[in-house]
Design an enzyme around this catalytic site. Structure first.
Site, mmCIF file in Angstrom:
data_model
loop_
_atom_site.group_PDB
_atom_site.id
_atom_site.type_symbol
_atom_site.label_atom_id
_atom_site.label_comp_id
_atom_site.label_asym_id
_atom_site.label_seq_id
_atom_site.Cartn_x
_atom_site.Cartn_y
_atom_site.Cartn_z
ATOM 1 N N HIS A 123 6.963 -1.998 33.588
ATOM 2 C CA HIS A 123 6.505 -0.914 34.461
ATOM 3 C C HIS A 123 7.616 0.111 34.707
ATOM 4 C CE1 HIS A 123 2.956 -3.353 34.724
ATOM 5 N NE2 HIS A 123 3.690 -4.371 35.141
ATOM 6 N N GLU A 130 6.714 -4.967 41.862
ATOM 7 C CA GLU A 130 7.040 -5.696 40.645
ATOM 8 C C GLU A 130 8.056 -4.953 39.789
ATOM 9 O OE1 GLU A 130 5.153 -7.110 36.376
ATOM 10 O OE2 GLU A 130 3.818 -6.206 37.869
ATOM 11 N N HIS A 151 8.119 -9.530 33.407
ATOM 12 C CA HIS A 151 7.008 -9.175 34.286
ATOM 13 C C HIS A 151 6.825 -10.265 35.330
ATOM 14 C CE1 HIS A 151 5.139 -5.755 32.021
ATOM 15 N NE2 HIS A 151 5.889 -6.271 31.061
ATOM 16 N N GLU A 198 6.075 -13.845 32.100
ATOM 17 C CA GLU A 198 5.510 -13.687 33.440
ATOM 18 C C GLU A 198 6.276 -14.684 34.313
ATOM 19 O OE1 GLU A 198 3.551 -11.492 34.523
ATOM 20 O OE2 GLU A 198 2.118 -10.862 32.978
#
Length: 356
Positions: A63, A99, A154, A239
């Site tokens: 992101h 995040e 992430h 993740e």
């Protein structure tokens, strides 16, 4: 830093604790997340110091800080013959931390650890305030870097509110085959090995595999992750945890947990590269610049050497207050340089296990 200082850190428990304390002061002054690093599990083995010399790692903190001037819903190739949104804003932890910032902070610690071992690290984005590129652009950046491995960081989210029942980490691997034959071959082979090495490093560090979304022993297979579908170097899509789970979110948001995740990721990369063959030199295309010859490594070394005397003074500090006073008298830029030097020293001396 002198050899005498290194010997003092190695042989005297009080000096070791002083260095760690100075590291905490550096963290406070430089505004980073390393105030309370933690050790990996005792059985977590790390390759020897300097073992990553000549290796390149592409790090992609997922992101971005801002999408100003960019359209997140712009359609880009998904690596499967279709398209998907350029990018997303990312999740928000139940702690309130974004995040994209969690990914960025942990990536900075991983970068410092890898560089202390001699690796060249290429980042997908330059900061946590601006734009970081669409998913296809980041995959292309990984390809251009000719990295030995590309790691995307992430953190998952399963609900808007708290979700106490779903927790844990997982690695996402692509469902095969992928239309691009090179991607299919690389991700089925070394990409899978790298993902499993990362999974194993997380488990050795005490993290639990996810208990949701069809994850099997820390591995989830999906077809919709363009970051993997388009990447022609071994790719690991991590993740780290579930930001909807209060415990996972707390660990990912706070300094102590962030350091533990960073050490696990660094050791996962090192474990994979310890067994991965060194890549054959790739001929440059006409007019293409060699990405390794940009002078940045030399600049970093020169900057760290310039603060050597200050590091010596910090080693003799008798309290955190004294160390902070020394740093504040130098300015924020020097503080950041010293922090990087401290991370390199501690990581090298203790093989990736901080002696807390």
């Amino acid at each position: 830093m002198s050899a005498a200082s290194v010997r003092r850190v190695r042989t005297h428990g009080g000096s070791v604790r002083r260095w760690i304390g100075v590291g905490a002061a550096l963290a406070v002054t430089a505004g980073t997340l390393v105030a309370a690093p933690v050790a990996a599990e005792p059985n977590s083995e790390a390759p020897a110091a300097g073992s990553l010399t000549g290796r390149t790692v592409f790090l992609d903190p997922g992101h971005q800080g801002s999408a100003d001037g960019n359209r997140l819903t712009k359609q880009v190739p998904d690596g499967r013959g279709g398209t998907k949104d350029c990018q997303t804003t990312g999740a928000t932890a139940v702690t309130g931390k974004k995040e994209h910032t969690i990914n960025w902070d942990i990536a900075q610690l991983v970068k410092a650890g890898l560089e202390s071992q001699g690796a060249r690290v290429v980042m997908s984005r330059a900061d946590d305030t601006g734009w970081g590129g669409c998913v296809d652009e980041r995959a292309e950046a990984a390809n251009r870097s000719k990295a030995d491995v590309a790691v995307s960081l992430h953190a998952d989210s399963t609900s808007v509110g708290a979700d106490r029942g779903k927790s844990g980490f997982h690695m996402i691997v692509p469902s095969l085959p992928v239309p691009d034959a090179t991607v299919a071959s690389v991700q089925a082979g070394n990409g899978r090995k790298a993902s499993e090495a990362m999974r194993d490093a997380f488990k050795r560090a005490g993290f639990k595999p996810a208990n949701y979304a069809g994850v099997k022993d820390g591995i989830q297979t999906r077809s919709d992750i363009a970051a993997v579908n388009l990447t022609r170097v071994p790719a690991v899509f991590v993740e780290m945890g579930n930001l909807s789970n209060p415990e996972d979110a707390k660990n990912l948001s706070e300094a102590k947990g962030s350091s533990a995740y960073a050490l696990a990721i660094t050791n996962g990369i090192k474990s994979y590269l310890a067994t991965a063959p060194a890549p054959a030199p790739v001929p440059l295309a006409p007019g293409e610049a060699d990405p390794q010859v940009d002078g940045s490594e030399l600049e970093d070394l020169a900057a760290l050497a310039a603060v050597g005397p200050l590091i010596e003074e910090l080693a003799g500090a008798t309290s955190l207050e004294e160390a902070q006073a020394l740093l504040l008298a130098q300015g924020a830029d020097v503080s950041a340089q010293v922090l990087k030097a401290m991370l390199a020293v501690v990581y090298t001396l203790f093989g990736g296990k901080l002696p807390i």
